[in-house]
Structure formats: structure tokens, C-alpha cells
Scaffold this motif. Structure first.
Motif, PDB file in Angstrom:
ATOM      1  N   PHE A   6       0.831  -1.204   0.000  1.00 38.43           N
ATOM      2  CA  PHE A   6       0.000   0.000   0.000  1.00 38.43           C
ATOM      3  C   PHE A   6       0.864   1.253   0.000  1.00 38.43           C
ATOM      4  CE2 PHE A   6      -2.315   3.316   2.357  1.00 38.43           C
ATOM      5  CZ  PHE A   6      -3.422   3.455   1.527  1.00 38.43           C
ATOM      6  N   ASN A   7       1.877   1.298   0.861  1.00 34.97           N
ATOM      7  CA  ASN A   7       2.764   2.470   0.926  1.00 34.97           C
ATOM      8  C   ASN A   7       3.542   2.645  -0.374  1.00 34.97           C
ATOM      9  OD1 ASN A   7       1.995   3.085   3.562  1.00 34.97           O
ATOM     10  ND2 ASN A   7       3.603   1.818   4.461  1.00 34.97           N
ATOM     11  N   ALA A   8       3.986   1.521  -0.955  1.00 42.67           N
ATOM     12  CA  ALA A   8       4.712   1.599  -2.228  1.00 42.67           C
ATOM     13  C   ALA A   8       3.798   2.105  -3.342  1.00 42.67           C
ATOM     14  CB  ALA A   8       5.274   0.224  -2.587  1.00 42.67           C
ATOM     15  N   THR A   9       2.537   1.706  -3.300  1.00 50.42           N
ATOM     16  CA  THR A   9       1.569   2.198  -4.302  1.00 50.42           C
ATOM     17  C   THR A   9       1.369   3.696  -4.165  1.00 50.42           C
ATOM     18  OG1 THR A   9       0.416   0.064  -4.304  1.00 50.42           O
ATOM     19  CG2 THR A   9      -0.776   1.956  -5.186  1.00 50.42           C
ATOM     20  N   LEU A  10       1.269   4.173  -2.921  1.00 48.42           N
ATOM     21  CA  LEU A  10       1.123   5.616  -2.702  1.00 48.42           C
ATOM     22  C   LEU A  10       2.346   6.377  -3.203  1.00 48.42           C
ATOM     23  CD1 LEU A  10      -0.516   5.824   0.861  1.00 48.42           C
ATOM     24  CD2 LEU A  10      -1.610   6.049  -1.381  1.00 48.42           C
ATOM     25  N   GLU A  11       3.531   5.839  -2.980  1.00 51.67           N
ATOM     26  CA  GLU A  11       4.756   6.482  -3.470  1.00 51.67           C
ATOM     27  C   GLU A  11       4.761   6.530  -4.999  1.00 51.67           C
ATOM     28  OE1 GLU A  11       8.064   5.599   0.040  1.00 51.67           O
ATOM     29  OE2 GLU A  11       8.050   4.382  -1.784  1.00 51.67           O
ATOM     30  N   THR A  12       4.337   5.434  -5.616  1.00 51.00           N
ATOM     31  CA  THR A  12       4.284   5.400  -7.079  1.00 51.00           C
ATOM     32  C   THR A  12       3.298   6.439  -7.610  1.00 51.00           C
ATOM     33  OG1 THR A  12       4.918   3.067  -7.228  1.00 51.00           O
ATOM     34  CG2 THR A  12       3.670   3.984  -9.079  1.00 51.00           C
ATOM     35  N   LEU A  13       2.125   6.522  -7.000  1.00 47.40           N
ATOM     36  CA  LEU A  13       1.121   7.504  -7.432  1.00 47.40           C
ATOM     37  C   LEU A  13       1.622   8.925  -7.214  1.00 47.40           C
ATOM     38  CD1 LEU A  13      -2.155   5.833  -6.113  1.00 47.40           C
ATOM     39  CD2 LEU A  13      -1.399   6.031  -8.493  1.00 47.40           C
ATOM     40  N   TYR A  14       2.323   9.156  -6.120  1.00 49.52           N
ATOM     41  CA  TYR A  14       2.888  10.476  -5.833  1.00 49.52           C
ATOM     42  C   TYR A  14       3.888  10.882  -6.907  1.00 49.52           C
ATOM     43  CZ  TYR A  14       5.986  13.852  -3.500  1.00 49.52           C
ATOM     44  OH  TYR A  14       6.772  14.933  -3.203  1.00 49.52           O
ATOM     45  N   MET A  15       4.800   9.969  -7.247  1.00 50.78           N
ATOM     46  CA  MET A  15       5.782  10.260  -8.291  1.00 50.78           C
ATOM     47  C   MET A  15       5.104  10.449  -9.640  1.00 50.78           C
ATOM     48  SD  MET A  15       9.037   7.756  -7.402  1.00 50.78           S
ATOM     49  CE  MET A  15       8.085   6.246  -7.237  1.00 50.78           C
ATOM     50  N   LEU A  16       4.143   9.593  -9.931  1.00 45.26           N
ATOM     51  CA  LEU A  16       3.459   9.626 -11.214  1.00 45.26           C
ATOM     52  C   LEU A  16       2.692  10.919 -11.423  1.00 45.26           C
ATOM     53  CD1 LEU A  16       2.282   8.214 -13.786  1.00 45.26           C
ATOM     54  CD2 LEU A  16       0.517   7.276 -12.280  1.00 45.26           C
ATOM     55  N   VAL A 152       4.363   5.523 -15.673  1.00 43.88           N
ATOM     56  CA  VAL A 152       4.173   4.345 -14.823  1.00 43.88           C
ATOM     57  C   VAL A 152       5.360   3.399 -14.990  1.00 43.88           C
ATOM     58  CG1 VAL A 152       2.768   2.285 -14.439  1.00 43.88           C
ATOM     59  CG2 VAL A 152       1.650   4.490 -14.790  1.00 43.88           C
ATOM     60  N   THR A 153       5.740   3.181 -16.235  1.00 37.04           N
ATOM     61  CA  THR A 153       6.905   2.325 -16.512  1.00 37.04           C
ATOM     62  C   THR A 153       8.179   2.942 -15.946  1.00 37.04           C
ATOM     63  OG1 THR A 153       5.861   1.559 -18.558  1.00 37.04           O
ATOM     64  CG2 THR A 153       8.228   1.191 -18.323  1.00 37.04           C
ATOM     65  N   TYR A 154       8.335   4.254 -16.128  1.00 41.52           N
ATOM     66  CA  TYR A 154       9.538   4.928 -15.642  1.00 41.52           C
ATOM     67  C   TYR A 154       9.654   4.857 -14.118  1.00 41.52           C
ATOM     68  CZ  TYR A 154      10.373   6.996 -20.265  1.00 41.52           C
ATOM     69  OH  TYR A 154      10.636   7.197 -21.602  1.00 41.52           O
ATOM     70  N   THR A 155       8.513   4.973 -13.404  1.00 43.70           N
ATOM     71  CA  THR A 155       8.578   4.890 -11.945  1.00 43.70           C
ATOM     72  C   THR A 155       9.066   3.517 -11.495  1.00 43.70           C
ATOM     73  OG1 THR A 155       6.241   4.230 -11.783  1.00 43.70           O
ATOM     74  CG2 THR A 155       6.741   6.589 -11.606  1.00 43.70           C
ATOM     75  N   ALA A 156       8.656   2.484 -12.234  1.00 47.25           N
ATOM     76  CA  ALA A 156       9.129   1.140 -11.894  1.00 47.25           C
ATOM     77  C   ALA A 156      10.628   1.016 -12.145  1.00 47.25           C
ATOM     78  CB  ALA A 156       8.366   0.096 -12.717  1.00 47.25           C
ATOM     79  N   ILE A 157      11.097   1.603 -13.247  1.00 45.45           N
ATOM     80  CA  ILE A 157      12.538   1.575 -13.541  1.00 45.45           C
ATOM     81  C   ILE A 157      13.307   2.370 -12.492  1.00 45.45           C
ATOM     82  CG2 ILE A 157      14.301   2.281 -15.206  1.00 45.45           C
ATOM     83  CD1 ILE A 157      12.240   1.825 -17.414  1.00 45.45           C
ATOM     84  N   ALA A 158      12.739   3.503 -12.081  1.00 47.26           N
ATOM     85  CA  ALA A 158      13.406   4.335 -11.080  1.00 47.26           C
ATOM     86  C   ALA A 158      13.591   3.602  -9.765  1.00 47.26           C
ATOM     87  CB  ALA A 158      12.613   5.623 -10.856  1.00 47.26           C
ATOM     88  N   GLY A 159      12.736   2.614  -9.499  1.00 44.90           N
ATOM     89  CA  GLY A 159      12.890   1.830  -8.286  1.00 44.90           C
ATOM     90  C   GLY A 159      14.206   1.088  -8.222  1.00 44.90           C
ATOM     91  N   ALA A 160      14.806   0.851  -9.389  1.00 46.92           N
ATOM     92  CA  ALA A 160      16.097   0.150  -9.426  1.00 46.92           C
ATOM     93  C   ALA A 160      17.227   0.995  -8.865  1.00 46.92           C
ATOM     94  CB  ALA A 160      16.423  -0.265 -10.860  1.00 46.92           C
ATOM     95  N   VAL A 161      17.027   2.300  -8.799  1.00 47.82           N
ATOM     96  CA  VAL A 161      18.076   3.194  -8.291  1.00 47.82           C
ATOM     97  C   VAL A 161      17.607   3.910  -7.025  1.00 47.82           C
ATOM     98  CG1 VAL A 161      19.305   3.524 -10.458  1.00 47.82           C
ATOM     99  CG2 VAL A 161      17.305   4.936  -9.971  1.00 47.82           C
ATOM    100  N   GLY A 162      16.749   3.260  -6.269  1.00 49.47           N
ATOM    101  CA  GLY A 162      16.384   3.764  -4.948  1.00 49.47           C
ATOM    102  C   GLY A 162      15.320   4.818  -4.920  1.00 49.47           C
ATOM    103  N   ALA A 163      14.438   4.831  -5.906  1.00 48.73           N
ATOM    104  CA  ALA A 163      13.393   5.860  -5.938  1.00 48.73           C
ATOM    105  C   ALA A 163      12.228   5.541  -5.015  1.00 48.73           C
ATOM    106  CB  ALA A 163      12.878   6.027  -7.369  1.00 48.73           C
ATOM    107  N   GLY A 164      12.107   4.288  -4.612  1.00 56.54           N
ATOM    108  CA  GLY A 164      10.945   3.885  -3.842  1.00 56.54           C
ATOM    109  C   GLY A 164       9.832   3.411  -4.758  1.00 56.54           C
ATOM    110  N   GLY A 165       8.655   3.238  -4.190  1.00 58.43           N
ATOM    111  CA  GLY A 165       7.521   2.827  -4.988  1.00 58.43           C
ATOM    112  C   GLY A 165       7.505   1.332  -5.263  1.00 58.43           C
TER     113      GLY A 165
END
Length: 210
Positions: A6-16, A152-165
Motif C-alpha cells: 500500500f505504501n509503495a503504491t502511494l509512493e508510485t502515485l505520488y511520483m506519477l 508508470v513504466t519509468y517509476t518502476a525503472i526508477a525503483g532500481a536506483v532507490g526511488a521507492g515505490g
């Protein structure tokens, strides 16, 4: 685990949503500038420069762009990890993408409408606010939809470098700890977000066309 998803989803939505807003807010004016420069003989040189910069930034893979922007991100955001740092990178990557989509939409406005507007003596500001934006509004909604789905795809890729989500959650738990159910949950949520964006954007654009 549900709370972490849930928290990771909120982080993804925030970034998106925030990066999508900033990219739209800055990308459409850049698209306007590209369109106007391409139609003005005296601004052909400026158009060539802007066109080159847009093409360059659009050609760089997002993960490579993130690495190239590390010094700038550190100076501007004060950190290179976390959602806020990711928003800076996402926005930089998305602005030229949105600008090109917008320019293509403006180029699709019938020449008869442009000629009629010129014959009425509209200045550039009036041309943009009374002709270009209203005529392309349904297309611009479609452009924003495409932009957000790409983000949406970019946020998932950003997770590889510590972006969260969700991207980072899938890597930390699904990949490193072999909890493949976490990867599945992350994929399901990301697909659901993309489908919701596509449905909402398509409905809104269709309504505006009517």
C-alpha cells in the motif's frame, strides 16, 4: 506485507501524478514554442536547436538519463534517492516527450483554420489560447494519457536506483529475497494503474471530441 504494498503504491502515485503534472505544465508550452518556431522563418535556427535538444533527451534511455543527472539531482533536490529525487528525473525525461506529442497535435490543426485566424489578425498569444489549445484539447488529453502511462513504466525503472515505490519493492523483496508473489502484486497494481489511466483518458478525450 500488505501495508508495504500500500505504501509503495502511494509512493508510485505520488511520483506519477506530480511528475506528470510538471511535465504537462512545462511540456505543452515547449510544444507551442516548437510549433511557432517551425512556422516562423526568422526562428528556424532556434527551432533547429530546440528540435535537436528534444530529440537528444528523448533518445536517452531513462535509466541512463538518471545516472547522467546524478550531479544535477544532488544539487537541486539535495539527494539522489527517494521519491522526490525520482520526480526530478521523471520530469526531465517526460518534458521533451510531452513537447513532441504536443507539437505533433498542433501540426495536425487544419491549415484552413490557421489561415482564417491569421486573416482575422490574431497575435501569437491569441492564436495559442483561442485556436491551437481549443482545437487540440482532445488530442492533448490523449497525449497526457500516453505520458502518464509511460511514466508508470519509468517509476518502476526508477525503483532500481532507490526511488521507492512499487519498482523498488519488487526488486528488494521479489528479486533479492525471491518473493515472487511480491513481484506479481507489483505488476498487478502497475497494470491496474495503467488501465485506469487509459480508460479515464480515453473517455475524457472522446467526450471532448463530441
Amino acid at each position: 506485507m500488505l501495508s508495504q504494498i500500500f505504501n509503495a503504491t502511494l509512493e508510485t502515485l505520488y511520483m506519477l501524478l506530480l511528475s506528470g503534472f510538471l511535465a504537462t505544465f512545462l511540456g505543452i508550452p515547449l510544444g507551442v514554442g516548437l510549433y511557432l518556431c517551425s512556422r516562423s522563418r526568422g526562428l528556424k535556427g532556434l527551432y533547429a536547436l530546440l528540435d535537436l535538444l528534444v530529440n537528444i533527451f528523448r533518445s536517452i534511455p531513462f535509466i541512463i538519463l538518471v545516472l547522467l543527472l546524478i550531479p544535477v539531482t544532488k544539487r537541486v533536490m539535495g539527494t539522489i534517492i527517494g521519491p522526490n529525487a525520482a520526480i526530478f528525473n521523471l520530469t526531465i525525461a517526460a518534458i521533451p516527450f510531452m513537447a513532441r506529442l504536443s507539437e505533433n497535435s498542433f501540426n495536425g490543426v487544419p491549415s484552413g483554420i490557421i489561415d482564417s485566424s491569421n486573416s482575422m489578425g490574431l497575435n501569437r498569444w491569441q492564436m495559442v489560447t483561442r485556436v491551437l489549445i481549443p482545437e487540440t484539447l482532445p488530442d492533448q488529453i490523449g497525449n497526457v494519457t500516453v505520458l502518464l502511462i509511460n511514466l508508470v513504466t519509468y517509476t518502476a525503472i526508477a525503483g532500481a536506483v532507490g526511488a521507492g515505490g512499487l519498482g523498488q519493492l519488487a526488486i528488494n523483496y521479489g528479486y533479492y529475497r525471491f518473493q515472487w508473489d511480491v513481484v506479481l502484486y507489483a505488476v498487478i497494481v502497475l497494470v491496474a494503474i495503467s488501465q485506469l489511466l487509459q480508460f479515464t483518458g480515453g473517455k475524457l478525450a472522446k467526450r471532448l471530441r463530441k
